[in-house]
Design a protein around this motif. Structure first.
Motif, PDB file in Angstrom:
ATOM      1  N   ALA A 191      -1.439  17.888  -3.923  1.00  0.00           N
ATOM      2  CA  ALA A 191      -0.690  17.197  -4.885  1.00  0.00           C
ATOM      3  C   ALA A 191       0.124  16.295  -4.004  1.00  0.00           C
ATOM      4  N   ASP A 192       0.579  16.565  -2.855  1.00  0.00           N
ATOM      5  CA  ASP A 192       1.432  15.946  -1.881  1.00  0.00           C
ATOM      6  C   ASP A 192       0.722  14.718  -1.237  1.00  0.00           C
ATOM      7  N   GLU A 193      -0.604  14.615  -1.349  1.00  0.00           N
ATOM      8  CA  GLU A 193      -1.423  13.798  -0.594  1.00  0.00           C
ATOM      9  C   GLU A 193      -1.948  12.602  -1.743  1.00  0.00           C
ATOM     10  N   VAL A 194      -1.695  12.592  -2.938  1.00  0.00           N
ATOM     11  CA  VAL A 194      -2.312  11.666  -4.018  1.00  0.00           C
ATOM     12  C   VAL A 194      -1.849  10.566  -3.613  1.00  0.00           C
ATOM     13  N   GLU A 195      -0.697   9.970  -3.424  1.00  0.00           N
ATOM     14  CA  GLU A 195      -0.118   8.786  -3.208  1.00  0.00           C
ATOM     15  C   GLU A 195      -1.113   8.212  -1.830  1.00  0.00           C
ATOM     16  N   ASN A 196      -1.100   8.915  -1.009  1.00  0.00           N
ATOM     17  CA  ASN A 196      -1.682   8.554   0.181  1.00  0.00           C
ATOM     18  C   ASN A 196      -3.227   8.442   0.027  1.00  0.00           C
ATOM     19  N   ALA A 197      -3.777   9.220  -0.858  1.00  0.00           N
ATOM     20  CA  ALA A 197      -5.448   8.821  -1.237  1.00  0.00           C
ATOM     21  C   ALA A 197      -5.579   7.728  -1.910  1.00  0.00           C
ATOM     22  N   LYS A 198      -4.424   7.364  -2.901  1.00  0.00           N
ATOM     23  CA  LYS A 198      -4.467   5.965  -3.676  1.00  0.00           C
ATOM     24  C   LYS A 198      -4.341   4.878  -2.611  1.00  0.00           C
ATOM     25  N   LYS A 199      -3.651   4.989  -1.759  1.00  0.00           N
ATOM     26  CA  LYS A 199      -3.202   3.889  -0.737  1.00  0.00           C
ATOM     27  C   LYS A 199      -4.616   3.637  -0.078  1.00  0.00           C
ATOM     28  N   LYS A 200      -5.352   4.501   0.569  1.00  0.00           N
ATOM     29  CA  LYS A 200      -6.547   4.598   1.064  1.00  0.00           C
ATOM     30  C   LYS A 200      -7.560   3.873   0.145  1.00  0.00           C
ATOM     31  N   LEU A 201      -7.571   4.219  -1.090  1.00  0.00           N
ATOM     32  CA  LEU A 201      -8.648   3.517  -1.680  1.00  0.00           C
ATOM     33  C   LEU A 201      -8.267   2.085  -2.037  1.00  0.00           C
ATOM     34  N   GLU A 202      -6.901   1.675  -2.109  1.00  0.00           N
ATOM     35  CA  GLU A 202      -6.630   0.526  -2.077  1.00  0.00           C
ATOM     36  C   GLU A 202      -6.968  -0.416  -1.070  1.00  0.00           C
ATOM     37  N   GLU A 203      -6.598   0.258   0.256  1.00  0.00           N
ATOM     38  CA  GLU A 203      -6.982  -0.509   1.314  1.00  0.00           C
ATOM     39  C   GLU A 203      -8.765  -0.736   1.459  1.00  0.00           C
ATOM     40  N   ASP A 204      -9.387   0.278   0.926  1.00  0.00           N
ATOM     41  CA  ASP A 204     -10.525   0.041   0.962  1.00  0.00           C
ATOM     42  C   ASP A 204     -11.173  -0.987   0.042  1.00  0.00           C
ATOM     43  N   LEU A 205     -10.647  -0.991  -1.266  1.00  0.00           N
ATOM     44  CA  LEU A 205     -11.073  -2.232  -1.953  1.00  0.00           C
ATOM     45  C   LEU A 205     -10.624  -3.824  -1.497  1.00  0.00           C
ATOM     46  N   LYS A 206      -9.648  -3.595  -0.892  1.00  0.00           N
ATOM     47  CA  LYS A 206      -8.949  -4.926  -0.521  1.00  0.00           C
ATOM     48  C   LYS A 206      -9.637  -5.544   0.596  1.00  0.00           C
ATOM     49  N   SER A 207     -10.388  -4.474   1.347  1.00  0.00           N
ATOM     50  CA  SER A 207     -11.133  -5.107   2.507  1.00  0.00           C
ATOM     51  C   SER A 207     -12.567  -5.743   1.962  1.00  0.00           C
ATOM     52  N   ASN A 208     -12.920  -5.343   0.809  1.00  0.00           N
ATOM     53  CA  ASN A 208     -14.222  -5.885   0.299  1.00  0.00           C
ATOM     54  C   ASN A 208     -14.044  -7.182  -0.269  1.00  0.00           C
ATOM     55  N   TYR A 209     -14.847  -8.275   0.268  1.00  0.00           N
ATOM     56  CA  TYR A 209     -14.477  -9.436  -0.104  1.00  0.00           C
ATOM     57  C   TYR A 209     -15.943 -10.047  -1.138  1.00  0.00           C
ATOM     58  N   SER A 210     -16.183  -8.999  -1.920  1.00  0.00           N
ATOM     59  CA  SER A 210     -17.172  -9.554  -2.725  1.00  0.00           C
ATOM     60  C   SER A 210     -16.752  -9.932  -4.019  1.00  0.00           C
ATOM     61  N   LEU A 211     -15.518  -9.426  -4.373  1.00  0.00           N
ATOM     62  CA  LEU A 211     -14.686  -9.814  -5.703  1.00  0.00           C
ATOM     63  C   LEU A 211     -13.762 -10.777  -5.262  1.00  0.00           C
ATOM     64  N   ASP A 212     -13.544 -11.613  -6.545  1.00  0.00           N
ATOM     65  CA  ASP A 212     -12.145 -12.470  -6.393  1.00  0.00           C
ATOM     66  C   ASP A 212     -11.063 -11.762  -6.621  1.00  0.00           C
ATOM     67  N   SER A 213     -10.023 -12.375  -6.505  1.00  0.00           N
ATOM     68  CA  SER A 213      -8.675 -11.577  -6.256  1.00  0.00           C
ATOM     69  C   SER A 213      -8.382 -11.011  -7.659  1.00  0.00           C
ATOM     70  N   ASP A 214      -8.363 -11.882  -9.158  1.00  0.00           N
ATOM     71  CA  ASP A 214      -8.233 -11.051 -10.122  1.00  0.00           C
ATOM     72  C   ASP A 214      -8.874  -9.603 -10.379  1.00  0.00           C
ATOM     73  N   LEU A 215     -10.104  -9.922 -10.303  1.00  0.00           N
ATOM     74  CA  LEU A 215     -11.218  -8.858 -10.322  1.00  0.00           C
ATOM     75  C   LEU A 215     -10.755  -7.667  -9.242  1.00  0.00           C
ATOM     76  N   LYS A 216     -10.525  -8.028  -8.332  1.00  0.00           N
ATOM     77  CA  LYS A 216     -10.144  -7.158  -7.335  1.00  0.00           C
ATOM     78  C   LYS A 216      -8.891  -6.369  -7.528  1.00  0.00           C
ATOM     79  N   SER A 217      -7.986  -6.982  -8.027  1.00  0.00           N
ATOM     80  CA  SER A 217      -6.844  -6.441  -8.508  1.00  0.00           C
ATOM     81  C   SER A 217      -6.839  -5.267  -9.447  1.00  0.00           C
ATOM     82  N   ALA A 218      -7.684  -5.701 -10.565  1.00  0.00           N
ATOM     83  CA  ALA A 218      -7.932  -5.004 -11.737  1.00  0.00           C
ATOM     84  C   ALA A 218      -8.836  -3.762 -10.953  1.00  0.00           C
TER      85      ALA A 218
END
Length: 725
Positions: A191-218
């Motif tokens: 329970a206390d690591e959910v936010e860290n897990a979300k940040k990890k996923l966010e960083e993972d998706l941000k580092s992906n350049y296959s998507l344009d900015s709007d689709l990546k944000s979604a």
């Protein structure tokens, strides 16, 4: 010695009453109780809380400390961490949820395209203007396909952004988002690591350049929505582990002899509680130790009482055994108590000086081997209590083993070496066993001692064995004289050819001596055939004709190269001389203070038999004589041994008178002598059965056949020399 004999006689007279036997064992019980009273008496201390102990205090018993056990269980239970389990189904469910959102977007786009196509088709017919739905309208259609939970958690801007892309772009975004969700959700997320897990996923998706900015944000918004807790607390598993931890906790025990508080240590609440628990505080009054000691003593005395009742001996012999055992047992206990008292002076090794084998050797020599072994065991048990080194209620197992080992060693040695001269050898043997027992105990306990301590142990072990032998030799004459006991050791001593009376027979009546030896061989074999005392018979035979030394030449076996004086004497005079040898022998044996059994054999071996030769000689002379005048005065044989010696005496004399007797002659002669004894009533007062008499007759036949077996007749040496070679 006379005082001791008078005391024993008084005891014997009292023991005829059954009540006195019970009283005797009660007295032994009282002695046992008071000799061990101080060793089991619960130690009471006057101690105050938060004071300094003036001595080192040890626990007298082994007892469970339940309070400490519960505390230890609670600590063990608290050390068990909560059990969390990962729900792997959650990851798949969240992936499926995100996939369905992307699919719903694609579905809305397809529906809109289909609707536009239909409108264009109608426009072509009616020439109307086709209007495409706005993003807001599409969002409304999309929300209609999604659950309230999704619409609340996912931002509208993210859903609008997705609605702006084609299926190909959406498919790429879905694959990338689902892969990232799987990667993150594959790990445990408390329970206390959910936010860290979300940040990890966010960083993972941000580092992906296959998507344009709007689709990546979604995609990031949907991914953060998908990441939730997948590790949950399992109460049942946690409770199971805690119970296992509790079950694995061993009870906390205060061991017997364990130091509770050392001298100079503060008596804390915990120490005070432990002192109270083991019953060492002055306000504790316990009778359990006394009850336990009383029960043990009662069981031991009952066992001994039953043993003496069941023993296969005559009533008088049982009484003698009972009194003798009681005296030996009490003397040994008092000696044990005396030695144990010196332990209070910090001489722990002094206990090993106790002559444990003394009582065992006396009982083995004077009574029975089985009783001696039982006594060694019981003394070992009581020794564990008496030598408990001042710790009330404890058991000195090493001392118990030591006492039993020494006693057993004495029994085993005297089993084959039962002479008085061998007692000292037995003492040396016991000393060796004592040393082995002590060193075994030391090594088993991993004791660390110096050369001085080992030397002391060896010294006390040797003193124990030697002193046991010396005390045994010292006490033996008192018991033998006081109880009139003819022990095996005494019999072996009396069989020594250097005994003054045997020397007297050998020098003054050699023929009688040879005759006695022959009768001894016959009697011993016959006694052993029926289970009688063969050694007593043999020794009794050696002395049974000692009376003939008074007038040796009036007996035919001593008339070598001389005439028979009875040829010149009247029958009555000859009768008196012959008959007198039985009474003269008994008188001489009493003068030398020989055992009663030997005197009885000399007096009874002829019973009241008739001197037929001189009786009929007198009758031939025409004298008016009675048959009773030519009979031995008796009494008749009272024991099996005396009866057998009487038969063997007659048989040996009769066979010796034959010239080259054949087996048939020997057998017929023995049969006639035994039948004559039976018909004359000479065996009426001893407890020989007809079956035993038959066995005696057969044994005498076999023994005599072996003595008078056929021998090779060698030719005359002169004739051999004269014959040609």
């Amino acid at each position: 010695m006379n005082f001791f004999r008078q005391f024993i006689e008084k005891m014997k007279s009292l023991m005829h009453a059954s009540l006195m036997k019970i009283i005797l064992f009660l007295l032994i019980g009282i002695v046992l109780f008071f000799t061990m009273f101080s060793n089991v008496k619960p130690e009471k201390l006057v101690v105050n809380l938060f004071t300094v102990a003036d001595q080192t205090i040890r626990s007298p018993i082994t007892i469970e400390d339940k309070e400490s056990t519960e505390k230890k269980k609670e600590e063990s239970k608290n050390q068990v961490q909560d059990v969390y389990v990962v729900n792997k189904e959650i990851a798949q469910n969240r992936v499926d949820l995100v996939s369905s959102i992307f699919d719903s977007v694609s579905e809305v786009n397809r529906e809109v395209e289909k609707d536009l196509a239909e409108q264009r088709k109608k426009q072509g017919e009616n020439e109307q203007t086709v209007s495409e739905p706005s993003i807001s309208e599409k969002l409304t259609l999309l929300k209609g396909k999604l659950t309230d939970n999704v619409t609340k958690e996912v931002m509208d801007t993210s859903l609008k952004a997705l609605l702006m892309y084609k299926d190909n772009d959406l498919e790429i975004a879905k694959d990338i988002t689902v892969t990232s969700i799987n990667s993150v959700m594959g790990n445990k997320i408390p329970a206390d690591e959910v936010e860290n897990a979300k940040k990890k996923l966010e960083e993972d998706l941000k580092s992906n350049y296959s998507l344009d900015s709007d689709l990546k944000s979604a995609s990031i918004d949907l991914g953060r929505f998908a990441i939730i807790q997948n590790e949950f607390y399992d109460p049942s598993a946690t409770e199971e582990l805690r119970q296992q931890a509790v079950d694995n906790v061993d009870p906390v025990k205060i061991l017997q002899g364990q130091i509770i508080v050392e001298e100079g240590q503060l008596i804390s609440r915990e120490v005070y509680r432990q002192l109270e628990l083991v019953g060492l505080l002055a306000n504790e009054n316990s009778i359990q130790s006394y009850l336990g000691l009383g029960m043990m003593i009662l069981a031991v005395l009952a066992m001994f009482y039953y043993y003496f009742l069941a023993i296969d001996e005559k009533k008088d012999t049982k009484q003698n055994y009972m009194i003798m055992f009681s005296l030996i047992f009490v003397i040994s206990l008092l000696l044990m108590k005396t030695v144990s008292i010196f332990q209070q002076f910090d001489y722990a090794e002094i206990g090993y000086i106790f002559p444990s084998a003394m009582a065992v050797m006396l009982i083995k020599i004077l009574m029975e081997e089985k009783l001696a072994i039982i006594t060694a065991l019981i003394l070992g048990v009581f020794g564990m209590i008496m030598f408990n080194e001042g710790v009330s209620g404890t058991f000195n197992v090493a001392m118990g083993v030591y006492i039993f080992a020494g006693g057993l060693a004495a029994v085993l040695f005297l089993k084959k070496h039962n002479q008085r001269s061998n007692i000292l050898q037995a003492g040396l043997f016991v000393s060796i066993v004592n040393i082995i027992a002590i060193f075994s105990m030391i090594l088993l306990q991993n004791g660390q001692y110096g050369a001085k301590e080992y030397g002391i142990y060896v010294l006390v072990a040797v003193i124990s064995g030697i002193s046991a032998a010396v005390l045994t030799i010292g006490f033996l004459p008192f018991f033998e004289a006081g109880f009139g006991i003819l022990s095996t050791m005494k019999l072996i001593e009396l069989s020594n050819p250097n005994h003054p009376l045997l020397k007297k027979i050998l020098t003054e009546a050699p023929g009688t001596y040879h005759h006695s030896v022959m009768v001894a061989n016959l009697s011993e074999s016959a006694c052993e055939a029926i289970g009688a005392n063969g050694l007593l018979a043999r020794v009794g035979c050696y002395y049974h004709d000692i009376g003939k030394t008074k007038r040796p030449h009036f007996f035919i076996e001593n008339q070598l190269n001389m005439g028979n004086p009875h040829d010149r004497l009247p029958a009555l005079a000859s009768k008196n001389i012959i008959i007198a040898h039985a009474t003269d022998g008994a008188e001489l044996l009493r003068k030398y203070k020989m055992p009663k059994e030997i005197v009885d054999i000399a007096e009874q071996h002829h019973g009241t038999t008739l001197l037929k030769f001189f009786y009929y000689k007198a009758k031939e002379k025409g004298l008016d004589v009675k048959e009773s005048d030519f009979r031995y005065p008796g009494p008749k044989a009272q024991t099996k041994e005396a009866a057998i010696i009487g038969i063997a005496d007659s048989v040996e004399a009769a066979v010796r008178s034959l010239n080259s007797p054949t087996p048939e002659q020997i057998e017929g002669l023995i049969k006639n002598i035994v039948s004559d004894r039976l018909q004359d009533g000479q065996l009426d007062e001893c407890d020989l059965s007809l079956k035993e008499i038959d066995r005696i007759r057969n044994t005498l036949c076999e023994t005599l056949k072996g003595i008078f077996h056929s021998r090779i007749e060698y030719p005359d040496m002169k004739k051999v020399k004269d014959e040609p070679i």
